[in-house]
Write a protein that holds these residues in place. Structure first.
Motif, PDB file in Angstrom:
ATOM      1  N   LYS A  75       0.673  -1.144  -0.002  1.00  0.00           N
ATOM      2  CA  LYS A  75       0.112   0.069  -0.124  1.00  0.00           C
ATOM      3  C   LYS A  75       0.884   1.278   0.020  1.00  0.00           C
ATOM      4  O   LYS A  75       1.910   1.314   0.882  1.00  0.00           O
ATOM      5  CB  LYS A  75      -1.011   0.194   1.368  1.00  0.00           C
ATOM      6  N   ASP A 111      -7.689  -0.166  -2.982  1.00  0.00           N
ATOM      7  CA  ASP A 111      -7.131  -0.741  -1.646  1.00  0.00           C
ATOM      8  C   ASP A 111      -5.416  -0.526  -1.768  1.00  0.00           C
ATOM      9  O   ASP A 111      -4.958  -0.743  -0.817  1.00  0.00           O
ATOM     10  CB  ASP A 111      -7.297  -2.182  -1.813  1.00  0.00           C
ATOM     11  N   GLU A 112      -4.897  -0.094  -2.809  1.00  0.00           N
ATOM     12  CA  GLU A 112      -3.235  -0.138  -2.957  1.00  0.00           C
ATOM     13  C   GLU A 112      -2.876   1.331  -2.543  1.00  0.00           C
ATOM     14  O   GLU A 112      -1.575   1.455  -2.402  1.00  0.00           O
ATOM     15  CB  GLU A 112      -3.021  -0.421  -4.462  1.00  0.00           C
TER      16      GLU A 112
END
Lengths: 285, 133
Positions: A75, A111-112
């Motif tokens: 992330k 989500d990254e």
């Protein structure tokens, strides 16, 4: 052709606008001067900090610290500095466009990545597009002090330490001069590019190297964020100054053409009146 | 007596710069007194007062979130916030102290608790230093 009264009203309105933009330009000049002073008084702190950190982190001993080590990236954090108010030309849109494009290129799903927004314009930009904003701060003063930014800097660094992000980038306008600002991407964490100035000093550590790095590195990262903010603020005032100068110049240009057509219209009216009188007099003879 | 150059630097600019005989501070590991010719040393500081002795007089500086770098001829204190005793805003420090105390009593989650504790420490430190001048 517009009537004389219409043109007169437009001239007056444009004049008032130009007064406002002129005043805003002068306010920005004053703020820019102060911002430059602030940036200058920050330099000694940053230089000393860099020197000590580089000395300890790169120096003798094999101390490693989580903040110095690159880990697999799951992330990414983006810290984006924008202004709270508009009327600063392309200042905000330049940064936001760069970040937007970078994110589209690098990531497939939300989500990254996560966003830390400094400044209202950036915050509303990302919210509107449903980007994940984890932290934000708005309403910073024009001359921010370290205390204003400390909390968010602290939390941003905290999110890296606790593993929410595996890397953190900063995006802001770097101040080159009054007419030039450049969108800059800077990798903040992990701290892999420490400047090595070769002048190593071997220190005694009290209590130990690891514990000092624990205190020092978060502080160093926080000061980098503060430095970027000062830089961005200087750019903001410079951008606003230039934008307002252009607006004033344009208003003056507009007033000039309007005055010209006003005079023409007036002359046309006079000519017409004379023609009418002459025609009337001729008819009587 | 030999003197050593001291500078206290914060992100908002330098706070103090002078030659003194002795610097004494409270580091995380205990009290530290530094004279000229000390070996190079780095130590994180507690939220505390830095005492600078020169010619029989002592000056006080309230420091928070800082560390100390010593070289044989120079001591640098890098702090996130530092004020000389005469520059401290006593009313603001008192207000901060009350605020922190209220927050500590209301018992919220851990992070807020820790932050309030630190805020209280800073406020008390400022008040102490302001009283010392």
């Amino acid at each position: 052709m517009a009537s004389l009264r219409d043109i007169k009203m437009r001239i007056n309105a444009t004049k008032k606008t130009s007064q406002i933009t002129k005043a805003m330009e002068m306010v920005s000049v004053a703020k820019l001067n102060q911002a430059e002073i602030n940036a200058k008084s920050f330099v000694p702190y940053m230089e000393k900090m860099q020197e000590v950190v580089a000395n300890i982190a790169l120096g003798a001993g094999n101390a490693t610290h989580p903040m110095l080590v690159a880990r697999p990236v799951k992330k990414t954090g983006y810290l984006v500095i924008t202004s709270d108010r508009g009327l600063a030309g392309a200042y905000n849109s330049n940064v936001l466009r760069t970040v937007y494009q970078t994110i589209q290129q690098r990531h497939q799903s939300p989500d990254e990545y996560a966003i830390i927004a400094i400044g209202r314009i950036g915050l509303s930009f990302f919210k509107k597009r449903n980007f994940p904003v984890v932290l934000n701060i708005t309403g910073l003063p024009d001359q921010p002090s370290f205390a204003d930014i400390k909390e968010i800097a602290n939390k941003a660094v905290g999110l890296f330490i606790d593993g929410t992000f595996d890397e953190l980038y900063m995006y802001y306008n770097h101040y080159i001069n009054t007419i030039q600002q450049e969108v800059t991407e800077r990798k903040l964490l992990p701290l892999t590019d420490l400047a090595d100035n070769k002048q190593r000093t071997t220190y005694e550590f009290e209590p130990s190297q690891e514990e000092i790095l624990d205190v020092l590195l978060p502080q160093y990262a926080e000061s980098l964020i503060y430095g970027a903010l000062l830089d961005a603020k200087a750019s903001e005032h410079a951008a606003r100054m230039t934008a307002m100068k252009n607006a004033t110049d344009n208003a003056h240009e507009l007033i000039r053409t309007l005055t010209l057509s006003y005079n023409r219209a007036r002359q046309a009216a006079i000519t017409q009146e004379i023609t009418e009188i002459v025609a009337g007099a001729n008819a009587l003879q | 007596m030999k003197t050593i150059k001291v500078s206290v630097v914060t992100p908002d600019g330098p706070v103090y710069e002078a030659d003194v005989e002795m610097v004494s501070t409270k580091a995380k590991s205990g009290e530290l007194g530094i004279l000229s010719g000390h070996i190079p040393l780095v130590a994180p500081l507690e939220i505390s007062a830095v005492r600078l002795k020169q010619g029989g007089k002592t000056e006080y500086i309230a420091v928070s979130g800082g560390f100390l770098e010593v070289r044989p001829d120079k001591v640098t204190i890098l702090a996130q916030a530092a004020e000389r005793a005469e520059d401290i805003d006593v009313d603001r420090a008192k207000a901060a102290k009350e605020r922190a105390e209220r927050r500590l009593q209301s018992k919220e989650d851990d992070i807020d608790f820790r932050r309030a504790e630190l805020a209280l420490k800073r406020a008390i430190n400022r008040l102490n230093v302001a009283n010392m001048k």
